[in-house]
Design a protein around this motif. Structure first.
Motif, PDB file in Angstrom:
ATOM      1  N   GLU A 221       0.835  -1.190   0.000  1.00 36.05           N
ATOM      2  CA  GLU A 221       0.000   0.000   0.000  1.00 36.05           C
ATOM      3  C   GLU A 221       0.878   1.252   0.000  1.00 36.05           C
ATOM      4  O   GLU A 221       1.941   1.294   0.617  1.00 36.05           O
ATOM      5  CB  GLU A 221      -0.882   0.023   1.253  1.00 36.05           C
ATOM      6  CG  GLU A 221      -1.773  -1.206   1.428  1.00 36.05           C
ATOM      7  CD  GLU A 221      -2.983  -1.173   0.525  1.00 36.05           C
ATOM      8  OE1 GLU A 221      -3.268  -0.100  -0.033  1.00 36.05           O
ATOM      9  OE2 GLU A 221      -3.642  -2.229   0.375  1.00 36.05           O
ATOM     10  N   PHE A 222       0.429   2.280  -0.721  1.00 36.80           N
ATOM     11  CA  PHE A 222       1.113   3.566  -0.664  1.00 36.80           C
ATOM     12  C   PHE A 222       0.753   4.289   0.637  1.00 36.80           C
ATOM     13  O   PHE A 222      -0.259   4.001   1.271  1.00 36.80           O
ATOM     14  CB  PHE A 222       0.718   4.443  -1.850  1.00 36.80           C
ATOM     15  CG  PHE A 222       1.322   3.988  -3.156  1.00 36.80           C
ATOM     16  CD1 PHE A 222       2.699   4.071  -3.369  1.00 36.80           C
ATOM     17  CD2 PHE A 222       0.522   3.493  -4.172  1.00 36.80           C
ATOM     18  CE1 PHE A 222       3.258   3.677  -4.571  1.00 36.80           C
ATOM     19  CE2 PHE A 222       1.071   3.095  -5.389  1.00 36.80           C
ATOM     20  CZ  PHE A 222       2.444   3.177  -5.582  1.00 36.80           C
ATOM     21  N   GLY A 223       1.591   5.236   1.024  1.00 32.52           N
ATOM     22  CA  GLY A 223       1.368   5.983   2.255  1.00 32.52           C
ATOM     23  C   GLY A 223       0.238   6.998   2.141  1.00 32.52           C
ATOM     24  O   GLY A 223      -0.406   7.150   1.096  1.00 32.52           O
ATOM     25  N   GLU A 224       0.009   7.719   3.239  1.00 31.84           N
ATOM     26  CA  GLU A 224      -1.055   8.721   3.277  1.00 31.84           C
ATOM     27  C   GLU A 224      -0.708   9.916   2.369  1.00 31.84           C
ATOM     28  O   GLU A 224       0.456  10.253   2.184  1.00 31.84           O
ATOM     29  CB  GLU A 224      -1.244   9.222   4.709  1.00 31.84           C
ATOM     30  CG  GLU A 224      -1.750   8.166   5.686  1.00 31.84           C
ATOM     31  CD  GLU A 224      -3.127   7.650   5.307  1.00 31.84           C
ATOM     32  OE1 GLU A 224      -3.996   8.494   4.964  1.00 31.84           O
ATOM     33  OE2 GLU A 224      -3.328   6.416   5.347  1.00 31.84           O
ATOM     34  N   TRP A 225      -1.747  10.541   1.838  1.00 29.72           N
ATOM     35  CA  TRP A 225      -1.549  11.741   1.038  1.00 29.72           C
ATOM     36  C   TRP A 225      -1.254  12.930   1.943  1.00 29.72           C
ATOM     37  O   TRP A 225      -1.642  12.943   3.117  1.00 29.72           O
ATOM     38  CB  TRP A 225      -2.799  12.037   0.208  1.00 29.72           C
ATOM     39  CG  TRP A 225      -2.998  11.085  -0.956  1.00 29.72           C
ATOM     40  CD1 TRP A 225      -2.563   9.798  -1.034  1.00 29.72           C
ATOM     41  CD2 TRP A 225      -3.683  11.370  -2.167  1.00 29.72           C
ATOM     42  NE1 TRP A 225      -2.935   9.247  -2.226  1.00 29.72           N
ATOM     43  CE2 TRP A 225      -3.632  10.197  -2.946  1.00 29.72           C
ATOM     44  CE3 TRP A 225      -4.342  12.479  -2.673  1.00 29.72           C
ATOM     45  CZ2 TRP A 225      -4.219  10.106  -4.211  1.00 29.72           C
ATOM     46  CZ3 TRP A 225      -4.922  12.398  -3.929  1.00 29.72           C
ATOM     47  CH2 TRP A 225      -4.854  11.223  -4.692  1.00 29.72           C
ATOM     48  N   GLU A 226      -0.597  13.937   1.372  1.00 31.29           N
ATOM     49  CA  GLU A 226      -0.212  15.121   2.139  1.00 31.29           C
ATOM     50  C   GLU A 226      -1.012  16.339   1.682  1.00 31.29           C
ATOM     51  O   GLU A 226      -1.222  16.544   0.487  1.00 31.29           O
ATOM     52  CB  GLU A 226       1.279  15.415   1.947  1.00 31.29           C
ATOM     53  CG  GLU A 226       2.202  14.296   2.413  1.00 31.29           C
ATOM     54  CD  GLU A 226       3.666  14.614   2.131  1.00 31.29           C
ATOM     55  OE1 GLU A 226       4.523  14.094   2.850  1.00 31.29           O
ATOM     56  OE2 GLU A 226       3.933  15.392   1.176  1.00 31.29           O
ATOM     57  N   GLU A 227      -1.448  17.112   2.660  1.00 29.68           N
ATOM     58  CA  GLU A 227      -2.072  18.401   2.345  1.00 29.68           C
ATOM     59  C   GLU A 227      -1.017  19.485   2.487  1.00 29.68           C
ATOM     60  O   GLU A 227      -0.471  19.692   3.558  1.00 29.68           O
ATOM     61  CB  GLU A 227      -3.263  18.688   3.257  1.00 29.68           C
ATOM     62  CG  GLU A 227      -4.493  17.875   2.927  1.00 29.68           C
ATOM     63  CD  GLU A 227      -5.749  18.455   3.566  1.00 29.68           C
ATOM     64  OE1 GLU A 227      -5.623  19.363   4.414  1.00 29.68           O
ATOM     65  OE2 GLU A 227      -6.849  18.004   3.212  1.00 29.68           O
ATOM     66  N   LYS A 228      -0.738  20.152   1.357  1.00 33.98           N
ATOM     67  CA  LYS A 228       0.324  21.151   1.327  1.00 33.98           C
ATOM     68  C   LYS A 228      -0.123  22.349   0.486  1.00 33.98           C
ATOM     69  O   LYS A 228      -0.966  22.218  -0.389  1.00 33.98           O
ATOM     70  CB  LYS A 228       1.601  20.565   0.686  1.00 33.98           C
ATOM     71  CG  LYS A 228       2.196  19.364   1.410  1.00 33.98           C
ATOM     72  CD  LYS A 228       2.974  19.788   2.642  1.00 33.98           C
ATOM     73  CE  LYS A 228       3.694  18.593   3.258  1.00 33.98           C
ATOM     74  NZ  LYS A 228       4.474  18.989   4.447  1.00 33.98           N
ATOM     75  N   PRO A 229       0.459  23.536   0.728  1.00 37.15           N
ATOM     76  CA  PRO A 229       0.207  24.646  -0.195  1.00 37.15           C
ATOM     77  C   PRO A 229       0.847  24.324  -1.536  1.00 37.15           C
ATOM     78  O   PRO A 229       1.833  23.571  -1.620  1.00 37.15           O
ATOM     79  CB  PRO A 229       0.877  25.833   0.478  1.00 37.15           C
ATOM     80  CG  PRO A 229       1.901  25.237   1.390  1.00 37.15           C
ATOM     81  CD  PRO A 229       1.331  23.924   1.853  1.00 37.15           C
ATOM     82  N   LEU A 230       0.299  24.883  -2.595  1.00 38.72           N
ATOM     83  CA  LEU A 230       0.764  24.568  -3.935  1.00 38.72           C
ATOM     84  C   LEU A 230       2.235  24.942  -4.124  1.00 38.72           C
ATOM     85  O   LEU A 230       2.935  24.330  -4.943  1.00 38.72           O
ATOM     86  CB  LEU A 230      -0.104  25.297  -4.969  1.00 38.72           C
ATOM     87  CG  LEU A 230       0.029  24.845  -6.428  1.00 38.72           C
ATOM     88  CD1 LEU A 230      -0.230  23.355  -6.573  1.00 38.72           C
ATOM     89  CD2 LEU A 230      -0.917  25.639  -7.319  1.00 38.72           C
TER      90      LEU A 230
END
Length: 414
Positions: A221-230
């Protein structure tokens, strides 16, 4: 001898020439009803100008409704085989576009911006007549009949005196049946294109909301997605055309269709040195953002340039990708209506003229959610790219079919 270049082998003999008015059953043409906007939404089905520009004959399911009294409706009732022409156009080439009604409903009328011809069905097949009206020879006559002021308009007299050549009714029926089959093929391709586009949009929603996820090549499984500024993924490009030396370059401009960047080559103009304004230069995989949004998309457009290097005007911002993002992933992210609105709405500011704009530097502060793994990013982008390739193949098939039909119209008619 008036015969077409391409003909079914069982037919011979000259075709007959006639004016359109002489092919009308009552030897007259008519204008339709006043389209009162206060009476729309109920009443009789209404054929209007937009119905002239579709590929097939008039589609009854698309018709709007207009409330009329019975006497007015009876005066303007549409019957099987009726042919309609647009009366006006912003451009001369758009005048007198035609279409035909081939249904049998008893509750259809037509707009006053149209001219109606009811053909004599004992003399001509209305479907054949509609195809004949789309040939370059007849279109040229109709265009010449238009009168241009603010708009180009055409009257009943000019339409009526337009001439066409036609064979016996059996040959008309054969031609109309053949070309209707070609139209059916084009219609099927258009439906396929629409279904693929809907599938792509649905998959983008599932992929970017993480309802559907890929696994790594080793099955993990791939890891968690990240919330980041563009700006975690992009930075503003500083490359200007004044920094380069060239005599000819492509210019990128945003079209009226959401999310499409057209490439227009300007010939014979020099962009060397500082002879023109220092426009931004776009290279392959750069991100293009319009600072002057379209009415259809008040939040601007973010689009990956997949072609050659080009120049954009000062109405655009250009961003470059860092090593932690797959460029096409951003393209697909912002093709998703959900993500486009979710990302850009919080950034919208009201301008001096109450227009809604997004500052190009402010765009980089918007929050996005992407996979941290470049492998997962690549899998998503490649999956959607494969759908795009299928859509493009169908689009090419549609254009090829339309080109074939256009050739048939020129060869199967006099």
């Amino acid at each position: 001898m008036a015969v077409p270049k391409l003909r079914f082998k069982e037919f011979d003999g000259d075709w007959t020439k006639s004016s359109l008015i002489n092919l009308a059953k009552d030897k007259s043409l008519n204008n339709g009803v006043f389209n009162d906007q206060n009476k729309v939404g109920q009443g009789y089905k209404l054929i209007n100008v937009l119905d002239m520009y579709i590929e097939r004959d008039i589609d009854e399911s698309r018709l709007s409704l207009l409330d009329l009294d019975l006497k007015e409706f009876e005066r303007n009732k549409v019957k099987f085989g009726d042919i309609f022409f647009t009366r006006s156009s912003l451009v001369k080439e758009g005048i007198a576009f035609s279409n035909v009604y081939l249904g049998h409903s008893q509750d259809i009328t037509y707009d006053g911006h149209l001219i109606k011809l009811s053909p004599d069905l004992e003399v001509t097949n209305p479907s054949f007549l509609n195809y004949a009206l789309k040939t370059s020879k007849v279109r040229k006559q109709l265009i010449q009949g238009g009168k241009t002021a603010t708009m180009t308009t055409i009257g009943q007299q000019e339409v009526g005196k337009t001439t066409i050549d036609f064979p016996v009714l059996d040959e008309q029926n054969k031609i109309a049946s053949f070309l209707s089959a070609v139209d059916e093929k084009i219609s099927q391709l258009n439906q396929k294109h629409e279904l693929l586009s809907q599938y792509k949009q649905g998959m983008m929603q599932k992929l970017f909301s993480q309802q559907f996820r890929f696994k790594a090549d080793d099955g993990s499984e791939f890891g968690e997605w990240e919330e980041k500024p563009l700006n975690h993924y992009l930075y503003t490009s500083k490359l200007k055309n004044k920094d380069l030396k060239f005599s000819k370059q492509e210019v990128l401009s945003v079209s009226g269709e959401l999310g499409v960047v057209n490439q227009i080559e300007l010939l014979g103009r020099s962009y060397a040195g500082v002879s023109v304004a220092p426009y931004s230069v776009v290279e392959h995989a750069d991100i293009v953002y319009t600072k002057s949004p379209l009415k259809s998309n008040p939040y601007g457009i973010i689009k990956v340039n997949k072609g050659k290097a080009g120049i954009v005007s000062t109405l655009y911002a250009v961003y470059k990708c860092k090593d932690n993002i797959y460029p096409e992933l951003i393209d697909y992210y912002f093709q998703s209506d959900l993500k486009l609105n979710h990302f850009l709405k919080p950034l919208v500011k009201k301008g001096a003229k109450n227009d809604m704009k997004v500052n190009n530097d402010h765009v980089l502060t918007g929050i996005v959610s992407f996979p941290s793994s470049l492998e997962e990013q690549t899998k998503i982008a490649n999956f959607l790219s494969a759908i795009d390739q299928k859509i493009e193949v169908v689009a090419q098939q549609i254009e090829q079919a339309k080109t074939w039909k256009k050739g048939l119209l020129q060869q199967m008619f006099v």
